[in-house]
Write an enzyme that holds these catalytic residues in place. Structure first.
Site, PDB file in Angstrom:
ATOM      1  N   TYR A  95     -14.522 -12.024   0.771  1.00 15.98           N
ATOM      2  CA  TYR A  95     -15.365 -10.905   0.332  1.00 15.98           C
ATOM      3  C   TYR A  95     -16.368 -10.871  -0.408  1.00 15.98           C
ATOM      4  CZ  TYR A  95     -11.477  -8.018   2.191  1.00 15.98           C
ATOM      5  OH  TYR A  95     -10.634  -7.345   3.024  1.00 15.98           O
ATOM      6  N   ASP A 154      -6.835  -3.275  -7.454  1.00 14.37           N
ATOM      7  CA  ASP A 154      -7.302  -3.792  -6.289  1.00 14.37           C
ATOM      8  C   ASP A 154      -7.686  -5.291  -6.670  1.00 14.37           C
ATOM      9  OD1 ASP A 154      -8.214  -2.636  -3.585  1.00 14.37           O
ATOM     10  OD2 ASP A 154      -9.504  -4.328  -3.860  1.00 14.37           O
ATOM     11  N   ARG A 180      -3.635   7.109   0.423  1.00 13.50           N
ATOM     12  CA  ARG A 180      -4.204   8.248   0.996  1.00 13.50           C
ATOM     13  C   ARG A 180      -3.193   8.898   1.973  1.00 13.50           C
ATOM     14  NH1 ARG A 180      -9.559   5.280   3.342  1.00 13.50           N
ATOM     15  NH2 ARG A 180      -7.806   3.849   3.425  1.00 13.50           N
ATOM     16  N   ARG A 207      -6.892  11.094  -6.528  1.00 10.78           N
ATOM     17  CA  ARG A 207      -8.275  10.442  -6.365  1.00 10.78           C
ATOM     18  C   ARG A 207      -9.425  11.365  -6.548  1.00 10.78           C
ATOM     19  NH1 ARG A 207     -10.622   7.001  -2.825  1.00 10.78           N
ATOM     20  NH2 ARG A 207     -12.473   8.374  -3.317  1.00 10.78           N
ATOM     21  N   ARG A 253       0.838  -0.969  -0.049  1.00 12.27           N
ATOM     22  CA  ARG A 253       0.045   0.064  -0.073  1.00 12.27           C
ATOM     23  C   ARG A 253       0.759   1.038   0.052  1.00 12.27           C
ATOM     24  NH1 ARG A 253      -5.446  -0.179   1.740  1.00 12.27           N
ATOM     25  NH2 ARG A 253      -6.277  -2.121   0.649  1.00 12.27           N
TER      26      ARG A 253
HETATM   27  O1  CP3 Z   1      -0.140  -1.844  -2.427  1.00 15.58           O
HETATM   28  C1  CP3 Z   1      -0.353  -0.845  -3.363  1.00 15.58           C
HETATM   29  O2  CP3 Z   1       0.236   0.260  -3.062  1.00 15.58           O
HETATM   30  C2  CP3 Z   1      -1.038  -1.345  -4.411  1.00 15.58           C
HETATM   31  C3  CP3 Z   1      -2.502  -1.113  -4.292  1.00 15.58           C
HETATM   32  C4  CP3 Z   1      -3.348  -2.078  -3.506  1.00 15.58           C
HETATM   33  C5  CP3 Z   1      -4.670  -1.602  -3.244  1.00 15.58           C
HETATM   34  N1  CP3 Z   1      -5.243  -2.459  -2.600  1.00 15.58           N
HETATM   35  C6  CP3 Z   1      -5.035  -0.090  -3.349  1.00 15.58           C
HETATM   36  C7  CP3 Z   1      -6.206   0.349  -2.216  1.00 15.58           C
HETATM   37  C8  CP3 Z   1      -3.327  -3.530  -3.373  1.00 15.58           C
HETATM   38  C9  CP3 Z   1      -1.967  -4.290  -3.398  1.00 15.58           C
HETATM   39  C10 CP3 Z   1      -4.424  -3.718  -2.641  1.00 15.58           C
HETATM   40  C11 CP3 Z   1      -4.583  -4.978  -2.053  1.00 15.58           C
HETATM   41  C12 CP3 Z   1      -5.829  -5.228  -1.495  1.00 15.58           C
HETATM   42  N2  CP3 Z   1      -7.193  -4.727  -1.549  1.00 15.58           N
HETATM   43  C13 CP3 Z   1      -5.949  -6.273  -0.281  1.00 15.58           C
HETATM   44  C14 CP3 Z   1      -4.790  -7.356   0.180  1.00 15.58           C
HETATM   45  C15 CP3 Z   1      -4.194  -6.544   1.009  1.00 15.58           C
HETATM   46  C16 CP3 Z   1      -4.612  -6.457   2.432  1.00 15.58           C
HETATM   47  O3  CP3 Z   1      -4.583  -5.015   2.787  1.00 15.58           O
HETATM   48  O4  CP3 Z   1      -4.906  -6.974   3.325  1.00 15.58           O
HETATM   49  C17 CP3 Z   1      -7.360  -6.282   0.019  1.00 15.58           C
HETATM   50  C18 CP3 Z   1      -7.758  -7.240   1.332  1.00 15.58           C
HETATM   51  C19 CP3 Z   1      -7.935  -5.218  -0.648  1.00 15.58           C
HETATM   52  C20 CP3 Z   1      -9.527  -4.833  -0.674  1.00 15.58           C
HETATM   53  C21 CP3 Z   1      -9.706  -3.678  -0.294  1.00 15.58           C
HETATM   54  N3  CP3 Z   1      -9.515  -2.475  -1.195  1.00 15.58           N
HETATM   55  C22 CP3 Z   1     -10.180  -2.996   1.217  1.00 15.58           C
HETATM   56  C23 CP3 Z   1     -10.740  -3.915   2.338  1.00 15.58           C
HETATM   57  C24 CP3 Z   1     -10.581  -1.485   0.932  1.00 15.58           C
HETATM   58  C25 CP3 Z   1     -10.866  -0.776   1.910  1.00 15.58           C
HETATM   59  C26 CP3 Z   1      -9.997  -0.299   2.836  1.00 15.58           C
HETATM   60  C27 CP3 Z   1      -9.022   0.748   3.030  1.00 15.58           C
HETATM   61  O5  CP3 Z   1      -7.842   0.750   2.949  1.00 15.58           O
HETATM   62  O6  CP3 Z   1      -9.643   1.934   2.479  1.00 15.58           O
HETATM   63  C28 CP3 Z   1      -9.795  -1.334  -0.492  1.00 15.58           C
HETATM   64  C29 CP3 Z   1      -9.632  -0.073  -1.066  1.00 15.58           C
HETATM   65  C30 CP3 Z   1      -8.140   0.248  -1.514  1.00 15.58           C
HETATM   66  N4  CP3 Z   1      -7.468  -0.341  -1.974  1.00 15.58           N
HETATM   67  C31 CP3 Z   1      -7.711   1.612  -1.159  1.00 15.58           C
HETATM   68  C32 CP3 Z   1      -6.272   1.524  -1.893  1.00 15.58           C
HETATM   69  C33 CP3 Z   1      -5.305   2.744  -1.941  1.00 15.58           C
HETATM   70  C34 CP3 Z   1      -8.212   2.845  -0.394  1.00 15.58           C
HETATM   71  C35 CP3 Z   1      -9.036   3.442  -1.188  1.00 15.58           C
HETATM   72  C36 CP3 Z   1      -8.972   5.091  -1.553  1.00 15.58           C
HETATM   73  O7  CP3 Z   1      -9.644   5.694  -0.553  1.00 15.58           O
HETATM   74  O8  CP3 Z   1      -8.185   5.490  -2.445  1.00 15.58           O
END
Ligand code: CP3
Length: 353
Positions: free
Chosen positions: A161, A85, A39, A48, A35
């Protein structure tokens, strides 16, 4: 011609990350952060806003490429991970997905999307096309020696999910569905295994030179279920991906698996350690057989200062002499001060045993 040059994915063009995944240890250890785009970066928040929703950003190749490159420009990390994602696979299988800023991901109820409880055999390939286009754009702009990581969720985590319809604290509904409907669940895992392998192979074809499989919820399963629904599907995926994609290195993140991390040893080139894994145990039981990656607590990165430095040195002290990739034990938190990331990168680069 150098024999490596004929196999694009085996060339040393992934720099220190590829070297650590394939070879022996070397110093400084490569560093990237799960990640790392997100944000906590003001430039990400601006992007965004420009894109609209989170999924709009994932599905816009030019903006997704830009989000991927932002942390590379700012911190000179050793790898970029494509901005995307894990939920794009359920979406490509026909389940409507939204990601709300306040409540997180929401997926259409499983029975409505798949009345037979089985998604289609084939994904809608077009819906994943923006990811491949973004990878090509990133590849063209990435500095030499910086790895490019493609990724997917593991079948178990995707099923969590898909069945729950969103996030949950323990995925009890998904577990109950799996135990209560073993045939339907097995078919679901089979479909997801194919989908994850296909998507990973396509990401490598588009320029990724490493693939990471995120099994974020492996830790909620008892051992026999974990072996059947996490370890076995990941092994099948890694085999297919490596066979189709020139032996591309695969990193597996079975978060929460505890002592069962050992069960993943023959599935991966590297295991990504969550924050709970003791580093001395990982050095003795895992490193040497595979490379290891991890496992700084993301909250220590938020705190910064002497806590962060001491924790980073403790991890480097145990793992830094072997095949090692510095990372967090889970993703960067939104409240992380970017200057703490810069300091961490500097510390890892300067560290010597
Ligand atoms: O690592 C990186 O920088 C690459 C991008 C990446 C995202 N999600 C972007 C994201 C990666 C590798 C993921 C993987 C992901 N997504 C996982 C596995 C890793 C982990 O955290 O356990 C999971 C479970 C998800 C599903 C997911 N996507 C959730 C549960 C959420 C909401 C929680 C949160 O952090 O907001 C997301 C949204 C998400 N995916 C965001 C980002 C940058 C936040 C959205 C935003 O506000 O821009």
């Amino acid at each position: 011609m150098d024999s490596r040059a004929r196999q694009p994915n085996l060339r040393a063009d992934g720099g220190p990350l590829l070297a650590a995944l394939r070879g022996q240890g070397s110093l400084p250890a490569p560093i990237w952060l799960m990640r790392q785009a997100g944000r906590y970066l003001p430039e990400y928040r601006a992007l965004r806003k420009e894109a609209g929703s989170f999924l709009d950003l994932c599905l816009n190749p030019a903006l997704a490429a830009e989000a991927t490159l932002q942390p590379i420009r700012r911190f000179h990390l050793d790898a970029a991970i494509i901005f995307s994602d894990i939920l794009l696979i359920p979406r490509a299988l026909g389940q409507a997905v939204t990601v709300d800023d306040a409540t997180g991901p929401r997926l259409q109820p499983f029975g409505e999307a798949f009345p037979t409880m089985t998604p289609p055999a084939e994904m809608d390939g077009d819906s994943l096309d923006p990811v491949y286009r973004a990878l090509k754009l990133v590849k063209a702009k990435l500095p030499d020696g910086v790895g490019l990581i493609g990724f997917a969720g593991a079948p178990w985590t995707l099923a969590c999910y898909m069945i729950e319809g969103g996030g949950s604290k323990d995925y009890a509904k998904a577990r109950a569905f799996a135990y209560g409907n073993p045939d339907a669940f097995e078919r679901l895992i089979g479909r997801l295994t194919t989908a994850v392998a296909d998507h990973s192979i396509a990401q490598v074809a588009a320029g990724a030179n490493v693939v990471q499989i995120f099994d974020s919820w492996a830790g909620v399963l008892p051992a026999p279920a974990l072996r059947r629904w996490s370890v076995e599907p990941i092994r099948a995926i890694a085999r297919r991906v490596k066979a189709a994609a020139g032996g591309v290195p695969v990193i597996v993140f079975p978060r929460g698996a505890g002592v069962l991390y050992r069960d993943y040893l023959d599935t991966a080139d590297a295991l990504s350690l969550d924050t709970a894994i003791p580093v001395d145990w990982a050095a003795a039981e895992l490193q040497g057989k595979v490379a290891v990656q991890g496992n700084l607590d993301p909250a220590a990165l938020v705190a910064g200062g002497e806590t962060m430095r001491a924790e980073a040195r403790r991890i480097l002290g145990a793992l830094g002499r072997g095949r090692f990739v510095f990372n967090l034990g889970h993703g960067v938190l939104p409240e992380t001060p970017p200057e703490h990331v810069a300091e961490l990168v500097e510390l890892v680069r300067a560290w010597r045993p």
